[in-house]
Design an enzyme around this catalytic site. Structure first.
Site, short mmCIF file in Angstrom:
data_model
loop_
_atom_site.label_atom_id
_atom_site.label_comp_id
_atom_site.label_asym_id
_atom_site.label_seq_id
_atom_site.Cartn_x
_atom_site.Cartn_y
_atom_site.Cartn_z
N CYS A 217 -7.59 9.58 -7.28
CA CYS A 217 -7.34 8.19 -6.88
C CYS A 217 -8.04 7.33 -7.93
CB CYS A 217 -7.90 7.90 -5.49
SG CYS A 217 -7.84 6.13 -5.06
N LYS B 238 -12.36 -0.47 -2.84
CA LYS B 238 -11.36 -1.52 -2.64
C LYS B 238 -11.95 -2.75 -1.93
CE LYS B 238 -7.05 1.21 -2.66
NZ LYS B 238 -6.37 0.50 -3.76
N THR C 100 -6.28 10.00 -1.99
CA THR C 100 -5.92 9.35 -0.73
C THR C 100 -5.15 10.31 0.17
OG1 THR C 100 -3.79 8.55 -1.55
CG2 THR C 100 -5.71 7.11 -1.89
N CYS D 36 -2.22 4.45 -10.75
CA CYS D 36 -2.30 4.71 -9.31
C CYS D 36 -1.70 6.08 -9.07
CB CYS D 36 -1.55 3.65 -8.50
SG CYS D 36 -1.53 4.01 -6.72
N ASN D 37 -2.53 7.01 -8.62
CA ASN D 37 -2.06 8.38 -8.39
C ASN D 37 -1.03 8.44 -7.28
OD1 ASN D 37 -4.00 10.39 -10.03
ND2 ASN D 37 -5.20 8.64 -9.35
N THR D 38 -1.32 7.77 -6.16
CA THR D 38 -0.42 7.83 -5.01
C THR D 38 0.95 7.26 -5.36
OG1 THR D 38 -2.38 7.44 -3.63
CG2 THR D 38 -0.24 7.35 -2.53
N ALA D 39 0.98 6.24 -6.21
CA ALA D 39 2.24 5.61 -6.60
C ALA D 39 3.17 6.57 -7.34
CB ALA D 39 1.97 4.38 -7.47
N ASP E 264 0.83 -1.20 0.00
CA ASP E 264 0.00 0.00 0.00
C ASP E 264 0.87 1.25 0.00
OD1 ASP E 264 -1.63 2.22 1.67
OD2 ASP E 264 -3.04 0.92 0.62
N ARG E 265 0.60 2.14 -0.94
CA ARG E 265 1.42 3.33 -1.13
C ARG E 265 1.21 4.37 -0.03
NH1 ARG E 265 -0.54 -0.39 -3.64
NH2 ARG E 265 -2.31 0.86 -4.34
N THR E 266 -0.04 4.61 0.37
CA THR E 266 -0.32 5.57 1.44
C THR E 266 0.32 5.12 2.74
OG1 THR E 266 -2.38 6.42 0.46
CG2 THR E 266 -2.16 6.61 2.84
#
Length: 236
Positions: free
Chosen positions: A195, A165, A125, A83-86, A48-50
């Site tokens: 996201c 999710k 996120t 994936c934006n957070t990635a 998980d990136r967050t």
């Protein structure tokens, strides 16, 4: 020889499917053979990136690099990552591949600028919001971003994690809808679905607020990057 898009996927699986579907939908094609070849690495081993960015969780970078290198070895001519957070780790992936790697956040900011947007609201996120990766992309275009308050952000995370999710179609979306309306009332002309679960949510719950879908922008830009024609209504 036909060019190939490589997708670093699995973050999450539905978001990966959504991107592939949009690549198909934006492409102006009249037969199977006119569509682009796509290689997908649905790597659900990526942590998980967050959690990694904010709480010292397991580093997702090694698995993302493995996916990028794997796709390049499969013949991908360009990489994209739904994936934006990635994208917090985007620059760290670049040295490991020789092929172009489109940045979804920068492509979205460019699209917003071309649309004439003067202020946007960000739905994303905690990791994406607090790392300011979208703010940096939009600052380059001189477009300010309105972000949710701390309390509003809890409702955004609930929709992403406990709704999409978790595959929970029964989630009460009332608080999330209020967050969207609040951002618009504070001057945002459009909502950035920052996201990749959020475009899935918009389709699932049929939200009607004005929104810009980075997944659709990325699909359109990737197809055009390979010099393939896209449908006019989906051109960014």
């Amino acid at each position: 020889m036909k060019k190939t898009i490589g997708i670093i996927g699995g973050m999450g699986p539905l978001a990966t499917c959504d991107l592939y579907q949009k690549i198909i939908e934006v492409t102006k094609a009249h037969s199977d053979q006119e569509h682009i070849r796509v290689c997908i690495d649905g790597n659900t081993e990526i942590p998980d990136r967050t959690e990694a960015i904010l709480h010292g969780g397991k580093d997702p970078l090694p698995e993302m690099v493995r996916s990028a290198v794997r796709l390049e070895s499969m013949g991908a001519d360009v990489l994209i990552m739904p994936c934006n957070t990635a994208h917090y780790f985007y620059k760290e992936i670049l040295p490991f591949v020789k092929i172009p790697f489109l940045n979804m956040l920068e492509e979205t900011a460019d699209a917003a600028a071309r649309m004439g947007i003067k202020k946007a609201g960000l739905l994303a996120t905690d990791g994406t919001v607090k790392s300011e990766v979208y703010k940096k992309a939009f600052d380059k275009q001189e477009i300010p971003l309105e972000i949710p308050t701390e309390e509003e952000q809890k409702s955004v995370m609930e929709l992403i994690y406990d709704g999409v999710k978790a595959g929970n179609d029964e989630l009460d979306t009332g608080k999330f809808e209020q967050v969207m309306n609040n951002l618009l009332s504070r001057g945002a002309q459009i909502l950035i679905l920052g996201c990749t679960e959020l475009p899935v949510a918009f389709k699932k719950w049929k939200f009607s607020q004005p929104a810009l879908d980075p997944t659709l922008v990325l699909a359109s830009r990737a197809v055009q990057y390979l010099k393939v024609e896209v449908k006019d209504k989906m051109k960014y």
